[in-house]
Design a protein around this motif. Sequence first.
Motif, PDB file in Angstrom:
ATOM      1  N   VAL A 192      76.827 132.117  33.390  1.00  0.00           N
ATOM      2  CA  VAL A 192      77.769 133.163  33.225  1.00  0.00           C
ATOM      3  C   VAL A 192      78.558 133.355  34.683  1.00  0.00           C
ATOM      4  O   VAL A 192      79.673 133.486  35.011  1.00  0.00           O
ATOM      5  CB  VAL A 192      77.355 134.544  32.681  1.00  0.00           C
ATOM      6  CG1 VAL A 192      78.215 135.556  33.148  1.00  0.00           C
ATOM      7  CG2 VAL A 192      77.236 134.683  31.358  1.00  0.00           C
ATOM      8  N   MET A 193      77.610 133.173  35.754  1.00  0.00           N
ATOM      9  CA  MET A 193      77.807 133.524  37.455  1.00  0.00           C
ATOM     10  C   MET A 193      78.324 132.003  37.717  1.00  0.00           C
ATOM     11  O   MET A 193      78.615 132.084  38.895  1.00  0.00           O
ATOM     12  CB  MET A 193      76.611 133.714  38.042  1.00  0.00           C
ATOM     13  CG  MET A 193      75.878 135.316  37.542  1.00  0.00           C
ATOM     14  SD  MET A 193      74.485 135.679  38.476  1.00  0.00           S
ATOM     15  CE  MET A 193      75.589 135.949  40.149  1.00  0.00           C
ATOM     16  N   GLY A 194      78.212 130.979  36.892  1.00  0.00           N
ATOM     17  CA  GLY A 194      78.606 129.678  37.614  1.00  0.00           C
ATOM     18  C   GLY A 194      77.912 129.353  38.739  1.00  0.00           C
ATOM     19  O   GLY A 194      78.393 128.598  39.564  1.00  0.00           O
ATOM     20  N   VAL A 195      76.347 129.403  38.715  1.00  0.00           N
ATOM     21  CA  VAL A 195      75.583 128.888  39.664  1.00  0.00           C
ATOM     22  C   VAL A 195      74.679 128.190  39.258  1.00  0.00           C
ATOM     23  O   VAL A 195      74.467 128.060  37.827  1.00  0.00           O
ATOM     24  CB  VAL A 195      74.923 129.946  40.431  1.00  0.00           C
ATOM     25  CG1 VAL A 195      76.234 130.778  41.120  1.00  0.00           C
ATOM     26  CG2 VAL A 195      74.425 130.702  39.448  1.00  0.00           C
ATOM     27  N   SER A 196      73.836 127.284  39.927  1.00  0.00           N
ATOM     28  CA  SER A 196      72.719 126.569  39.485  1.00  0.00           C
ATOM     29  C   SER A 196      71.480 127.607  38.932  1.00  0.00           C
ATOM     30  O   SER A 196      71.416 128.762  39.341  1.00  0.00           O
ATOM     31  CB  SER A 196      72.167 125.526  40.455  1.00  0.00           C
ATOM     32  OG  SER A 196      71.511 126.142  41.493  1.00  0.00           O
ATOM     33  N   ILE A 197      70.527 126.821  38.349  1.00  0.00           N
ATOM     34  CA  ILE A 197      69.387 127.921  37.977  1.00  0.00           C
ATOM     35  C   ILE A 197      68.457 128.125  39.091  1.00  0.00           C
ATOM     36  O   ILE A 197      68.078 129.167  39.299  1.00  0.00           O
ATOM     37  CB  ILE A 197      68.648 127.288  37.024  1.00  0.00           C
ATOM     38  CG1 ILE A 197      69.312 126.990  35.626  1.00  0.00           C
ATOM     39  CG2 ILE A 197      67.289 128.050  36.669  1.00  0.00           C
ATOM     40  CD1 ILE A 197      68.444 126.347  34.537  1.00  0.00           C
ATOM     41  N   GLU A 198      68.437 127.288  40.279  1.00  0.00           N
ATOM     42  CA  GLU A 198      67.802 127.577  41.221  1.00  0.00           C
ATOM     43  C   GLU A 198      68.392 128.687  42.088  1.00  0.00           C
ATOM     44  O   GLU A 198      67.915 129.634  42.587  1.00  0.00           O
ATOM     45  CB  GLU A 198      67.539 126.254  42.278  1.00  0.00           C
ATOM     46  CG  GLU A 198      66.777 125.148  41.501  1.00  0.00           C
ATOM     47  CD  GLU A 198      67.467 124.412  40.513  1.00  0.00           C
ATOM     48  OE1 GLU A 198      68.503 124.661  40.324  1.00  0.00           O
ATOM     49  OE2 GLU A 198      66.588 123.686  39.695  1.00  0.00           O
ATOM     50  N   ALA A 199      69.577 128.546  42.184  1.00  0.00           N
ATOM     51  CA  ALA A 199      70.406 129.483  43.003  1.00  0.00           C
ATOM     52  C   ALA A 199      70.153 130.958  42.233  1.00  0.00           C
ATOM     53  O   ALA A 199      70.028 132.200  43.147  1.00  0.00           O
ATOM     54  CB  ALA A 199      72.034 129.206  43.101  1.00  0.00           C
ATOM     55  N   LEU A 200      70.386 131.065  41.026  1.00  0.00           N
ATOM     56  CA  LEU A 200      69.960 132.444  40.184  1.00  0.00           C
ATOM     57  C   LEU A 200      68.595 132.826  40.559  1.00  0.00           C
ATOM     58  O   LEU A 200      68.420 134.037  40.832  1.00  0.00           O
ATOM     59  CB  LEU A 200      70.216 132.113  38.782  1.00  0.00           C
ATOM     60  CG  LEU A 200      69.872 133.340  37.929  1.00  0.00           C
ATOM     61  CD1 LEU A 200      71.033 134.415  37.900  1.00  0.00           C
ATOM     62  CD2 LEU A 200      69.554 133.088  36.348  1.00  0.00           C
ATOM     63  N   GLU A 201      67.676 132.066  40.416  1.00  0.00           N
ATOM     64  CA  GLU A 201      66.185 132.449  40.857  1.00  0.00           C
ATOM     65  C   GLU A 201      66.127 132.798  42.158  1.00  0.00           C
ATOM     66  O   GLU A 201      65.346 133.900  42.315  1.00  0.00           O
ATOM     67  CB  GLU A 201      65.301 131.256  40.484  1.00  0.00           C
ATOM     68  CG  GLU A 201      65.150 130.982  39.028  1.00  0.00           C
ATOM     69  CD  GLU A 201      64.559 129.700  38.626  1.00  0.00           C
ATOM     70  OE1 GLU A 201      64.188 128.926  39.756  1.00  0.00           O
ATOM     71  OE2 GLU A 201      63.995 129.577  37.535  1.00  0.00           O
ATOM     72  N   SER A 202      66.940 132.406  43.038  1.00  0.00           N
ATOM     73  CA  SER A 202      66.774 132.780  44.560  1.00  0.00           C
ATOM     74  C   SER A 202      67.326 134.196  44.479  1.00  0.00           C
ATOM     75  O   SER A 202      66.863 135.170  45.015  1.00  0.00           O
ATOM     76  CB  SER A 202      67.484 131.849  45.482  1.00  0.00           C
ATOM     77  OG  SER A 202      67.386 132.293  46.666  1.00  0.00           O
ATOM     78  N   LEU A 203      68.687 134.514  43.987  1.00  0.00           N
ATOM     79  CA  LEU A 203      69.171 135.703  43.816  1.00  0.00           C
ATOM     80  C   LEU A 203      68.245 136.830  43.310  1.00  0.00           C
ATOM     81  O   LEU A 203      68.240 138.035  43.799  1.00  0.00           O
ATOM     82  CB  LEU A 203      70.590 135.631  43.129  1.00  0.00           C
ATOM     83  CG  LEU A 203      71.718 135.076  43.680  1.00  0.00           C
ATOM     84  CD1 LEU A 203      72.746 134.767  42.868  1.00  0.00           C
ATOM     85  CD2 LEU A 203      72.298 135.933  44.802  1.00  0.00           C
ATOM     86  N   LEU A 204      67.520 136.464  42.303  1.00  0.00           N
ATOM     87  CA  LEU A 204      66.770 137.134  41.283  1.00  0.00           C
ATOM     88  C   LEU A 204      65.476 137.797  42.523  1.00  0.00           C
ATOM     89  O   LEU A 204      65.261 138.812  42.457  1.00  0.00           O
ATOM     90  CB  LEU A 204      66.304 136.660  40.069  1.00  0.00           C
ATOM     91  CG  LEU A 204      67.259 136.452  39.051  1.00  0.00           C
ATOM     92  CD1 LEU A 204      66.642 135.805  37.844  1.00  0.00           C
ATOM     93  CD2 LEU A 204      67.508 137.832  38.550  1.00  0.00           C
ATOM     94  N   ALA A 205      64.890 136.804  43.027  1.00  0.00           N
ATOM     95  CA  ALA A 205      63.668 137.051  43.919  1.00  0.00           C
ATOM     96  C   ALA A 205      64.228 138.031  45.117  1.00  0.00           C
ATOM     97  O   ALA A 205      63.520 138.705  45.093  1.00  0.00           O
ATOM     98  CB  ALA A 205      63.308 135.673  44.425  1.00  0.00           C
ATOM     99  N   ARG A 206      65.273 137.865  45.612  1.00  0.00           N
ATOM    100  CA  ARG A 206      65.941 138.621  46.690  1.00  0.00           C
ATOM    101  C   ARG A 206      66.229 140.048  46.297  1.00  0.00           C
ATOM    102  O   ARG A 206      65.988 141.057  46.833  1.00  0.00           O
ATOM    103  CB  ARG A 206      67.023 137.812  47.395  1.00  0.00           C
ATOM    104  CG  ARG A 206      66.668 136.922  48.484  1.00  0.00           C
ATOM    105  CD  ARG A 206      67.880 136.311  49.136  1.00  0.00           C
ATOM    106  NE  ARG A 206      68.568 135.337  48.155  1.00  0.00           N
ATOM    107  CZ  ARG A 206      69.859 134.916  48.290  1.00  0.00           C
ATOM    108  NH1 ARG A 206      70.661 135.806  49.316  1.00  0.00           N
ATOM    109  NH2 ARG A 206      70.436 134.269  47.476  1.00  0.00           N
TER     110      ARG A 206
END
Length: 229
Positions: A192-206
């Motif tokens: 949905v966000m058009g990002v990689s899973i790694e990028a999403l996980e980084s956003l979630l962690a922050r």
Amino acid sequence: MAQSLFHKPRDFGHAGVKENLQQNRIHLVSAQVDTLPGKQVTTDPDEVLLERIARGDMAAVSALVSRKLPRLLSLGRRMLNDPAEAEDVAQETLVRTWKQAATWVPGKARIDTWMHRVALNLCYDRLRRRRDSVNADDVEIIDDAAGPSVQLEQAQTAQALQKALAQLPERQRTAITLNYFQEMSNIEAAAVMGVSIEALESLLARARRTLRTLMSETSVIPKSTGARR
């Protein structure tokens, strides 16, 4: 502001495709989703409904509204903190879906993912236009079966959580909203966000670190916002 979802019917441009909106409520018609003869079997259950909508099937329109409207409203409320604007976003997303029905290419994307992306972009547009703080008054995590004291504590936690969410950077708030409140997996939210899973996980962690800090300052700790696999 666009016409509310909860008022008189509106023609979307496709023959027979109208919102079943009467007297401040949506009359939802349940529809059995069956496999169309001669069509390739799809793994996306929404595609069958979209094909029927393209043919002007009113039951399919109502079935898709019933399936998607609550999630779209939830997304809009959490991103915008304005129920009226959330209704506008949900309606515009549905309108765009009806318009896509006749030209939709099966398999190009999951319809739910596409609809969430449209809704998110509409939310982003509204946030960019106003760029101000939003009120925190609409987090639906209160248990009606709980006692008065527990309900009060839940209401205070809900308000504190929504205030904390409103302070997150836009993309972090989006990641948390999709993953936690919309109950999407990491794969779905990333799409949905058009990002990689790694990028999403980084956003979630922050986002989780920031939320814990903000909530600890008010002595309120929210329910887990752990990532969904």
